[in-house]
Write an enzyme that holds these catalytic residues in place. Sequence first.
Site, PDB file in Angstrom:
ATOM      1  N   ASP A  46      -0.572   9.524  10.402  1.00  0.00           N
ATOM      2  CA  ASP A  46      -0.433   8.023  10.839  1.00  0.00           C
ATOM      3  C   ASP A  46       0.505   7.384  11.622  1.00  0.00           C
ATOM      4  OD1 ASP A  46      -1.841   4.771   9.665  1.00  0.00           O
ATOM      5  OD2 ASP A  46       0.090   4.768   9.955  1.00  0.00           O
ATOM      6  N   TYR A  51       5.379   2.343  17.678  1.00  0.00           N
ATOM      7  CA  TYR A  51       6.081   3.422  16.646  1.00  0.00           C
ATOM      8  C   TYR A  51       7.165   4.871  17.910  1.00  0.00           C
ATOM      9  CZ  TYR A  51       3.619   3.122  12.700  1.00  0.00           C
ATOM     10  OH  TYR A  51       2.886   2.247  11.678  1.00  0.00           O
ATOM     11  N   LYS A  76      -2.866   2.789  16.360  1.00  0.00           N
ATOM     12  CA  LYS A  76      -3.432   1.672  16.671  1.00  0.00           C
ATOM     13  C   LYS A  76      -3.011   1.065  17.864  1.00  0.00           C
ATOM     14  CE  LYS A  76      -1.025   2.590  11.961  1.00  0.00           C
ATOM     15  NZ  LYS A  76       0.048   2.853  11.855  1.00  0.00           N
ATOM     16  N   HIS A 109      -3.742  -3.414  15.578  1.00  0.00           N
ATOM     17  CA  HIS A 109      -2.721  -3.243  13.941  1.00  0.00           C
ATOM     18  C   HIS A 109      -1.483  -4.488  13.497  1.00  0.00           C
ATOM     19  CE1 HIS A 109       1.347  -0.489  14.323  1.00  0.00           C
ATOM     20  NE2 HIS A 109       1.239  -1.373  13.267  1.00  0.00           N
TER      21      HIS A 109
END
Length: 275
Positions: A46, A51, A76, A109
């Site tokens: 994930d 990120y 996401k 998200h």
Amino acid sequence: MAPVPTLTLNDGRAIPQIGFGCWQLSDAQAPDIVGRALKAGYRLIDTAAIYGNEAGVGRAVREAGVPREEIVLTTKLWNDRQGRDETRKAFDESLKRLGVDYVDLYLIHWPCPRQRLFVETWKAMIALRESGRVKSIGVSNFTPENLAVLIGETGVTPAVNQIELHPHFQRKAPRADDSRLGIVTESWSPLGQGKELNDPAIVAIAQAHGRTPAQVVLRWHVQLGCVAIPKTARPERIVENISVFDFSLSEAEMARIAGLDRPDGRIGPDPATFC
């Protein structure tokens, strides 16, 4: 190690109950750490555009020696890319960074309700799924109210709703709503960012089983019927976190953990007001 069980999504695809979360992993760390996770038996990975590690995660997926079709790769869409055209562009960018031909699970998200774009965004994701470049689509941090709007406007139910969920914030109402709708609940920060691991009740249950507190909490998620995606950069914890399928918690132990729920247990933002 006992095999990782899977749950069947409402689109017929399968998702492992324990995955590897990549939040706060740097792009430089990701190839090694995610590669270790894949070699340890994780098959759900994930990540997210925000990120900043999709390139490193994609490299690990390509180089770990695990057949691509065995891996459930999730990313996401970030908040500032919602809307039909932006969703398409953002997905193309994520796919390029990952260096893969398709993503197994693509999530919105956050709902960002004040933007009033999540329905339009969802329609774009439906089109991505129909193109075959995304296998399953879902959401993250959606409330029952958000889900009602999304499904009512499009007729398409998300496969997954990824929400903050841990023993001090157990989300009983959202979990029940997800279950009613046939949506798999996926837990982010399943260990409460480590805050759960010193709770005396969890420590006592761990000692009774000869397990770590983290293993007890992850086993709790599994027995709730959720998917959990713990993150760690420590090799020993990578193995520990997936080694939770050869013991079980009793009804009394599950009830004891249920008693830890707190109305003020939230760690992350409130989806009703975030962005």
